[in-house]
Motif scaffolding. Structure first.
Motif, PDB file in Angstrom:
ATOM      1  N   ALA A 178      -8.953   0.006   6.112  1.00  0.00           N
ATOM      2  CA  ALA A 178      -8.175   1.473   5.690  1.00  0.00           C
ATOM      3  C   ALA A 178      -8.768   2.396   4.689  1.00  0.00           C
TER       4      ALA A 178
ATOM      5  N   ASN B 143     -11.331   5.337   4.013  1.00  0.00           N
ATOM      6  CA  ASN B 143     -10.497   6.235   2.924  1.00  0.00           C
ATOM      7  C   ASN B 143     -12.138   6.492   1.899  1.00  0.00           C
TER       8      ASN B 143
ATOM      9  N   ILE C 215       1.301   4.853   1.316  1.00  0.00           N
ATOM     10  CA  ILE C 215       0.941   5.732   2.225  1.00  0.00           C
ATOM     11  C   ILE C 215       2.330   6.579   2.146  1.00  0.00           C
ATOM     12  N   GLY C 216       1.708   7.613   1.929  1.00  0.00           N
ATOM     13  CA  GLY C 216       2.154   9.384   1.430  1.00  0.00           C
ATOM     14  C   GLY C 216       3.684   9.402   0.412  1.00  0.00           C
TER      15      GLY C 216
ATOM     16  N   ARG D  72       0.651  -1.394  -0.013  1.00  0.00           N
ATOM     17  CA  ARG D  72      -0.095   0.019  -0.122  1.00  0.00           C
ATOM     18  C   ARG D  72       0.759   1.182  -0.032  1.00  0.00           C
TER      19      ARG D  72
END
Length: 148
Positions: A81, A85, A66-67, A64
């Protein structure tokens, strides 16, 4: 007095000020439309991801972003998650649709107050076509000759 006209938006000074305010209102409306479209595409992507990983084994590894950092997780960690979202994006879309309706109402009230009429593009299209025909007149392009 000029500051009052720009900030208050109650009584613009002249036609140009009315046109500027109207143009900025239309630009805001277009920004809301584009943001809604962008978020709807993200919701669609989230749905595709959820559909792809739901039938898989919950202990299976998945990755995944993430940022901007790719992290390794399991499906049972990622699926909730992604669902959260998606729900958050849907809530934002609902709020943006409400803001869109308010902005549309505000624009229609502004149009009624200042008697703004939108010109149909038929006249503009005819003018554009005439210009294109005039500028393209006399230009002849034939097939390229490779024998020479």
């Amino acid at each position: 007095m000029a500051g009052r006209a720009g900030g208050d938006m109650k009584e613009p000074m002249n036609e140009q000020a009315v046109a500027n305010i109207y143009g900025s209102m239309r630009a805001e409306l277009n920004q809301i439309y584009s943001k809604i479209t962008e978020l709807e595409m993200e919701v669609s992507e989230h749905s595709l991801v959820m559909g792809a990983i739901q039938p898989l084994d919950p202990t299976r590894r998945c990755y995944r972003m993430i940022g901007g950092v790719l992290v390794e997780r399991t499906i049972k960690e990622v699926l909730p998650a992604v669902q959260r979202n998606k729900e958050g994006l849907e809530a934002v879309i609902i709020r943006l649709n409400e803001a869109l309706e308010k902005k549309k109402k505000e624009i229609s009230e502004f149009e009624a107050k200042y008697k703004i009429k939108i010109r149909k593009s038929d006249g503009e299209v005819k003018d554009d076509n005439e210009r294109k025909e005039g500028s393209a007149q006399g230009v002849l392009v034939g097939p390229a000759s490779t024998n020479e």
